[in-house]
Design a protein around this motif. Sequence first.
Motif, short mmCIF file in Angstrom:
data_model
loop_
_atom_site.label_atom_id
_atom_site.label_comp_id
_atom_site.label_asym_id
_atom_site.label_seq_id
_atom_site.Cartn_x
_atom_site.Cartn_y
_atom_site.Cartn_z
N HIS A 82 12.08 -17.88 -14.51
CA HIS A 82 12.86 -17.91 -13.26
C HIS A 82 11.94 -18.63 -12.14
CE1 HIS A 82 15.87 -14.79 -14.88
NE2 HIS A 82 14.87 -14.08 -15.42
N GLY A 83 12.69 -19.50 -11.48
CA GLY A 83 11.84 -20.30 -10.61
C GLY A 83 12.28 -19.69 -9.21
N SER A 119 21.81 -23.66 -17.61
CA SER A 119 21.28 -22.49 -17.33
C SER A 119 22.14 -21.90 -16.13
CB SER A 119 19.90 -22.73 -16.82
OG SER A 119 19.19 -23.51 -17.97
N VAL A 120 23.43 -21.75 -16.05
CA VAL A 120 24.22 -21.24 -14.84
C VAL A 120 23.85 -19.69 -14.67
CG1 VAL A 120 25.76 -22.99 -14.66
CG2 VAL A 120 25.88 -21.12 -16.44
N ASN A 121 23.48 -18.98 -15.67
CA ASN A 121 23.34 -17.74 -15.70
C ASN A 121 21.95 -17.20 -15.47
OD1 ASN A 121 26.16 -17.27 -15.94
ND2 ASN A 121 25.85 -17.23 -18.22
N LYS A 122 21.21 -18.28 -15.12
CA LYS A 122 19.48 -17.79 -14.83
C LYS A 122 19.49 -17.72 -13.40
CE LYS A 122 16.64 -20.03 -17.17
NZ LYS A 122 15.56 -21.28 -17.75
N PRO A 123 19.38 -16.42 -12.79
CA PRO A 123 18.87 -16.22 -11.41
C PRO A 123 17.58 -16.83 -11.18
CG PRO A 123 18.81 -14.39 -12.34
CD PRO A 123 19.17 -15.28 -13.56
N SER A 124 17.34 -16.84 -9.70
CA SER A 124 16.06 -17.09 -9.27
C SER A 124 15.40 -15.84 -9.05
CB SER A 124 16.32 -17.24 -7.58
OG SER A 124 16.43 -16.04 -6.82
N LYS A 184 13.41 -14.04 -7.30
CA LYS A 184 13.69 -12.92 -6.50
C LYS A 184 14.56 -12.25 -6.88
CE LYS A 184 14.52 -11.81 -1.53
NZ LYS A 184 14.61 -12.34 -0.18
N ALA A 185 15.99 -12.82 -7.15
CA ALA A 185 17.19 -12.28 -7.60
C ALA A 185 16.90 -11.47 -9.12
CB ALA A 185 18.09 -13.22 -7.86
N ALA A 186 15.93 -12.09 -9.86
CA ALA A 186 15.76 -11.59 -11.06
C ALA A 186 15.00 -10.19 -11.06
CB ALA A 186 14.78 -12.42 -12.13
N TYR A 187 14.16 -10.35 -10.21
CA TYR A 187 13.38 -8.96 -9.85
C TYR A 187 14.14 -7.95 -9.47
CZ TYR A 187 8.60 -10.99 -10.49
OH TYR A 187 7.34 -11.69 -10.79
N HIS A 188 15.00 -7.96 -8.44
CA HIS A 188 15.87 -7.15 -7.67
C HIS A 188 16.82 -6.75 -8.76
CE1 HIS A 188 13.47 -8.54 -4.33
NE2 HIS A 188 13.89 -7.44 -3.74
N GLN A 189 17.55 -7.53 -9.43
CA GLN A 189 18.45 -7.35 -10.39
C GLN A 189 17.97 -6.58 -11.57
OE1 GLN A 189 21.32 -10.54 -11.78
NE2 GLN A 189 20.52 -9.95 -13.74
N GLN A 190 17.07 -6.57 -11.86
CA GLN A 190 16.39 -5.98 -13.01
C GLN A 190 15.98 -4.52 -12.39
OE1 GLN A 190 16.72 -6.82 -16.00
NE2 GLN A 190 14.52 -7.26 -17.12
N CYS A 191 15.23 -4.32 -11.42
CA CYS A 191 14.66 -3.13 -11.08
C CYS A 191 15.83 -2.13 -10.18
CB CYS A 191 13.76 -3.36 -9.77
SG CYS A 191 12.11 -4.39 -10.51
N MET A 192 16.84 -2.80 -9.51
CA MET A 192 17.75 -1.91 -8.78
C MET A 192 18.67 -1.62 -9.91
SD MET A 192 18.23 -4.09 -5.28
CE MET A 192 16.99 -4.08 -4.13
N ALA A 193 19.20 -2.30 -10.79
CA ALA A 193 20.32 -2.19 -11.75
C ALA A 193 19.80 -0.86 -12.82
CB ALA A 193 20.96 -3.35 -12.37
N CYS A 194 18.65 -1.08 -13.11
CA CYS A 194 17.81 0.05 -13.98
C CYS A 194 18.17 1.35 -13.37
CB CYS A 194 16.66 -0.45 -14.27
SG CYS A 194 15.73 0.73 -15.59
#
Length: 314
Positions: free
Chosen positions: A264-265, A274-279, A281-291
Amino acid sequence: IVTGPTTCAGCHTEEAQSKFKQVNPVPRLMRGQPDATVLLPVNNAKRPVGAPEAGMKPVVFNHKAHEASVDSCRTCHHVRIESCTVCHTVDGNKDGNFVKLADAMHAKTSDSSCVGCHQQTVMQKKECAGCHGAVPVMPADSCATCHKDVKGITSAQIADGSAFDLTKEQLADIAAKDLAAQPAPAKPFPAVEVPETVTIGALSNDFEPSVFPHRKIYEALVKGAADSGLASAFHTSPTAMCAACHHNSPIADLKTPPKCASCHGIEADKMATSVNKPSLKAAYHQQCMACHDRMKIEKPAATDCAGCHTPRVK
């Protein structure tokens, strides 16, 4: 002459129901079903002309264990109590509403399929939903967890159709021996070898780097799955508990996974492939908050930035 109640309220009141004898534990309802059996693949030797050939290996099915996990026989035998192959064929037909055998067993959205029931089970348990609601994890050997060689039935017997001549009692005996010989479940990776904390600071600007309590979270996940029969059966790798967060790393290499920034860049990947690869920052927040949301963790709140990141004094 003794007769029963003549009105609904004769049974359906708290007073009336308090007089009922409670049966606990509820005895197993026996109707001639085996404790375990072998689910054979479609008989290729006798399949209709032109029908596709089935190539999956048999499945040893612990019937007794599954009985204790469902409400009734109709959870699986949703029309009548017969083999699934009576209605569902490899290519689908009218008797099975054109639902193919593979879908009857593996459809994720079905209440009656193996995969669908397992998926719903883990999503209803918050300790499991945190991981299983994330990026789907499908190890290369996941099919072999169920579909495998069975001692007592040869591939030649399946190919020529003679395996289907085995009696119910013979299949039950083969299945019982296979279950007894199965290895012990894989033990989770030792927590002491998991980093206690991980400092995430690649994006720190308005906030100080976030100190991630890595080992504490890992131990919570291990504890949550400790009493799960599904986890024991399907977490076949010591690092299985790591696979949801480190979701695109080979499961065999999760002792030393790459950093999230390896994929993730800083900016979202704009490549068409790679349209489904978030940035990052988005990857961190999506992973933590969704969990946290799926596991019903209320603190820190998703809106409490300072709960994870100390504001930087400028």
